[in-house]
Write a protein that holds these residues in place. Structure first.
Motif, PDB file in Angstrom:
ATOM      1  N   LYS A   1       0.825  -1.212   0.000  1.00 33.51           N
ATOM      2  CA  LYS A   1       0.000   0.000   0.000  1.00 33.51           C
ATOM      3  C   LYS A   1       0.860   1.264   0.000  1.00 33.51           C
ATOM      4  CE  LYS A   1      -4.192   2.071   1.808  1.00 33.51           C
ATOM      5  NZ  LYS A   1      -3.789   3.470   1.790  1.00 33.51           N
TER       6      LYS A   1
ATOM      7  N   ASP B   1       0.075   3.979  -2.837  1.00 37.64           N
ATOM      8  CA  ASP B   1      -0.355   5.347  -2.481  1.00 37.64           C
ATOM      9  C   ASP B   1       0.491   6.403  -3.186  1.00 37.64           C
ATOM     10  OD1 ASP B   1      -2.394   4.436  -0.906  1.00 37.64           O
ATOM     11  OD2 ASP B   1      -1.398   4.794   1.004  1.00 37.64           O
TER      12      ASP B   1
ATOM     13  N   SER C   1      -0.331   5.741  -7.254  1.00 36.37           N
ATOM     14  CA  SER C   1      -1.716   6.106  -7.597  1.00 36.37           C
ATOM     15  C   SER C   1      -2.399   6.676  -6.352  1.00 36.37           C
ATOM     16  CB  SER C   1      -2.463   4.866  -8.113  1.00 36.37           C
ATOM     17  OG  SER C   1      -3.790   5.165  -8.415  1.00 36.37           O
ATOM     18  N   PRO C   2      -2.220   7.976  -6.079  1.00 36.13           N
ATOM     19  CA  PRO C   2      -2.700   8.577  -4.824  1.00 36.13           C
ATOM     20  C   PRO C   2      -4.193   8.373  -4.532  1.00 36.13           C
ATOM     21  CG  PRO C   2      -1.237  10.085  -5.966  1.00 36.13           C
ATOM     22  CD  PRO C   2      -1.482   8.950  -6.906  1.00 36.13           C
ATOM     23  N   HIS C   3      -5.017   8.292  -5.547  1.00 32.48           N
ATOM     24  CA  HIS C   3      -6.459   8.136  -5.323  1.00 32.48           C
ATOM     25  C   HIS C   3      -6.905   6.704  -5.635  1.00 32.48           C
ATOM     26  CE1 HIS C   3      -6.610  12.420  -4.718  1.00 32.48           C
ATOM     27  NE2 HIS C   3      -6.031  12.609  -5.888  1.00 32.48           N
ATOM     28  N   ASN C   4      -6.132   5.740  -5.154  1.00 33.92           N
ATOM     29  CA  ASN C   4      -6.417   4.333  -5.441  1.00 33.92           C
ATOM     30  C   ASN C   4      -7.551   3.784  -4.568  1.00 33.92           C
ATOM     31  OD1 ASN C   4      -5.214   2.743  -2.962  1.00 33.92           O
ATOM     32  ND2 ASN C   4      -3.729   4.361  -3.443  1.00 33.92           N
ATOM     33  N   ASP C   5      -8.043   2.613  -4.953  1.00 33.96           N
ATOM     34  CA  ASP C   5      -9.133   1.975  -4.211  1.00 33.96           C
ATOM     35  C   ASP C   5      -8.684   0.656  -3.560  1.00 33.96           C
ATOM     36  OD1 ASP C   5      -8.785   0.511  -6.494  1.00 33.96           O
ATOM     37  OD2 ASP C   5     -10.859   0.689  -7.220  1.00 33.96           O
TER      38      ASP C   5
ATOM     39  N   GLN D   1     -10.554  -0.242  -0.321  1.00 41.60           N
ATOM     40  CA  GLN D   1     -11.923  -0.699  -0.567  1.00 41.60           C
ATOM     41  C   GLN D   1     -11.934  -2.155  -1.029  1.00 41.60           C
ATOM     42  OE1 GLN D   1     -10.744   2.349  -1.521  1.00 41.60           O
ATOM     43  NE2 GLN D   1     -11.917   3.419   0.055  1.00 41.60           N
TER      44      GLN D   1
ATOM     45  N   GLU E   1      -8.465   7.194   6.248  1.00 44.51           N
ATOM     46  CA  GLU E   1      -8.955   8.000   5.123  1.00 44.51           C
ATOM     47  C   GLU E   1      -8.515   9.440   5.309  1.00 44.51           C
ATOM     48  OE1 GLU E   1     -10.275   6.766   2.546  1.00 44.51           O
ATOM     49  OE2 GLU E   1     -10.800   4.760   3.207  1.00 44.51           O
TER      50      GLU E   1
END
Length: 268
Positions: free
Chosen positions: A222, A226, A229-233, A236, A267
């Motif tokens: 992770k 991060d 890809s800073p806005h990864n899922d 989730q 978050e």
């Protein structure tokens, strides 16, 4: 998902173990446990491997590109990967060259075949070579770079000092191999002790996360994701997987009860 007849008892027996009464060799399930529970654990482990491998693949693509391009830019040499003067240990370089020769000679990739047909250079440029080499070889190439400022520049792309970056490359490579070879990961205990900087540049995890369990490896994954890809899922997807299998023992994976409160996983 029915089990295929070729699922051997040997492969499945490791998933029976937590559900068996002592002595285990009697193969009697504990009260309240069942064969179905063991099969669910097997399926969870398979999905956990796929989840981890999917994220590691993104890291690999980034690492290969970063290594090839940063060194080429800093040295002005697009063929740097086969230039022995740039490496610290000649013996390690020679072993790497043997592997490069093997991969180049055996490669059926269109871009390698095209290069061979069009150019007279002995080897393709670094950004081509890096795509056909195993990740373990790519890691060793980084480790053997002579210039420490150059190694620092590459590690800094991932907000890590050189020793930690090198350590985590090894973790990523070994974890990738475990996933590729269908090894059990849910309760795996890793021998390697990942390094950590005294002061990490980004939110990390606390000592509550055991360093030799799979969740620690997932945390390392992770960290890279991060940055890439800073806005990864990723979180989730991981949550969704855990929710599908609520009976799985978090402790065996190394997940603390309040793992979502760990700085890395909060978050923003």
């Amino acid at each position: 998902m029915p089990l295929h007849p070729q699922h051997s008892y040997y492969r499945l027996s490791a998933y029976f173990y937590p559900f068996l009464e002592i002595p285990k060799d009697r193969q009697i399930f504990k009260q309240g446990s069942s064969f179905d529970a063991a099969i669910k654990l097997y399926r969870f482990d398979k999905k956990l491997r796929l989840f981890m491998f999917n994220e590691i693949e993104k890291i690999e693509v980034s690492l290969r590109s970063t290594l090839a391009n940063v060194v080429a830019k800093e040295t002005g040499n697009i063929f740097w990967m086969t230039d022995g003067s740039l490496f610290a240990n000649p013996n390690k370089f020679n072993r790497t060259m043997e592997l490069i020769d093997k991969e180049v000679n055996n490669s059926k990739e269109d871009f390698i075949l095209h290069f061979k047909s069009k150019y007279s250079n002995a080897y393709p440029p670094a950004w081509m070579l890096v795509e056909i080499l195993p990740m373990g070889v790519v890691t060793r190439i980084y480790e053997n770079i002579k210039s420490n400022p150059l190694k620092k520049k590459i590690a800094a792309c991932y907000d890590l000092p050189v020793p930690v970056f090198t350590s985590w490359l090894t973790v990523i490579t070994l974890t990738r191999n475990s996933c590729c070879h269908h090894a059990r990961v849910w309760n795996r205990q890793y021998a390697i002790n990942p390094m950590v900087a005294r002061k990490m540049k980004r939110p990390w995890i606390s000592d509550a996360v055991p360093p030799h369990r799979t969740f620690y490896e997932i945390c390392i994954i992770k960290w890279f994701i991060d940055i890439i890809s800073p806005h990864n899922d990723m979180k989730q997807h991981f949550l969704s997987l855990l929710e599908q299998y609520p009976s799985v023992d978090y402790k065996a994976i190394g997940i603390p009860q309040d793992w979502q409160d760990e700085p890395l996983w909060r978050e923003i």
